[in-house]
Design an enzyme around this catalytic site. Structure first.
Site, mmCIF file in Angstrom:
data_model
loop_
_atom_site.group_PDB
_atom_site.id
_atom_site.type_symbol
_atom_site.label_atom_id
_atom_site.label_comp_id
_atom_site.label_asym_id
_atom_site.label_seq_id
_atom_site.Cartn_x
_atom_site.Cartn_y
_atom_site.Cartn_z
ATOM 1 N N SER A 164 0.838 -1.195 0.000
ATOM 2 C CA SER A 164 0.000 0.000 0.000
ATOM 3 C C SER A 164 0.871 1.242 0.000
ATOM 4 C CB SER A 164 -0.894 -0.003 1.248
ATOM 5 O OG SER A 164 -1.567 1.228 1.406
ATOM 6 N N TYR A 224 -3.324 -0.099 10.438
ATOM 7 C CA TYR A 224 -3.170 -0.642 9.081
ATOM 8 C C TYR A 224 -1.838 -0.200 8.484
ATOM 9 C CZ TYR A 224 -4.280 -1.688 4.189
ATOM 10 O OH TYR A 224 -4.266 -2.170 2.912
ATOM 11 N N LYS A 244 1.452 -2.434 7.036
ATOM 12 C CA LYS A 244 1.966 -2.349 5.677
ATOM 13 C C LYS A 244 3.427 -1.910 5.659
ATOM 14 C CE LYS A 244 -1.546 -3.888 3.450
ATOM 15 N NZ LYS A 244 -1.463 -5.180 2.733
#
Length: 222
Positions: A128, A141, A145
């Site tokens: 991402s 999150y 990543k």
């Protein structure tokens, strides 16, 4: 890596980007194991549904035994709970790390000997733009990543002598269920991202920056 006649395992293949990756791999002539926690939810022609929960070690080992002819692994499965690091539920933060970091690691560890034994191949890790951009609202999150990016870079070096190339796919906001609640007007098409990813695997590139936002953020790191 030539995708025609490749044997691919795509995690999280029942929806979103994973579904597009599996579908396009079939069109390019690959044999595809479409992996999901609930394989009955895989509704794609020409694929082999495969039961795989990336957070369950026995499930991962069973999938590696079932897909013993694999030459390409696509680590696509992931979750986003929206948890912040300081006020989010600790269980949500742990669940994201288990799925987004330890999950791909477990699957890569299980399938690396399989791919090596079949003459080598490739691994694609779906990452991402939040590997490098860490907004507080998506702190959990983003942390997963960032960790997965480090994992990808280390695995690339470790697997290269074994004939396995490792590619990172970075993308900002796609028009998928995961990003449905994000108030961004223009989201990139997952079909377009899938095509870029597969082109990158065929060319053997180390990193794919799939949209303008991601390219700008990566350039800004310097």
């Amino acid at each position: 890596m030539e995708l025609t006649n490749a044997v691919a395992v795509v995690t999280g293949a029942n929806r979103g980007l994973g579904r597009h990756l599996a579908e396009q791999l079939v069109r390019r002539g690959a044999r595809v194991y479409a992996a999901a926690r609930r394989p009955e939810t895989v509704e794609l022609a020409g694929v082999v549904p495969l039961s795989l929960d990336v957070t369950d070690e026995e499930s991962v080992r069973a999938a590696a035994r079932a897909a013993s002819d694999a030459t390409l692994l696509v680590n696509n499965a992931g979750i986003s709970t929206g948890a912040t690091l300081l006020t989010g539920e600790p269980e949500a933060v742990r669940r994201e790390m288990e799925t987004n970091f330890f999950g791909p690691l477990a699957v890569t560890r299980a399938f690396a000997p399989v791919i090596e034994g079949n003459g080598g191949g490739a691994v694609l890790n779906v990452l991402s733009v939040l590997s490098w951009l860490h907004p507080a609202a998506l702190g959990s999150y983003a942390a997963t990543k960032a960790a997965a990016w480090a994992q990808t870079n280390a695995a690339r070096e470790e697997l290269a002598p074994r004939g396995i190339a490792v590619t990172a796919l970075h993308v900002a906001y796609m028009d998928t269920d995961m990003a449905a609640r994000v108030p961004v007007e223009r989201k990139v098409s997952p079909a377009e991202v899938a095509a870029q990813a597969l082109d990158g695997i065929e060319k053997g590139v180390a990193e794919i920056l799939a949209d303008e936002v991601t390219r700008q953020v990566k350039q800004g790191l310097a």
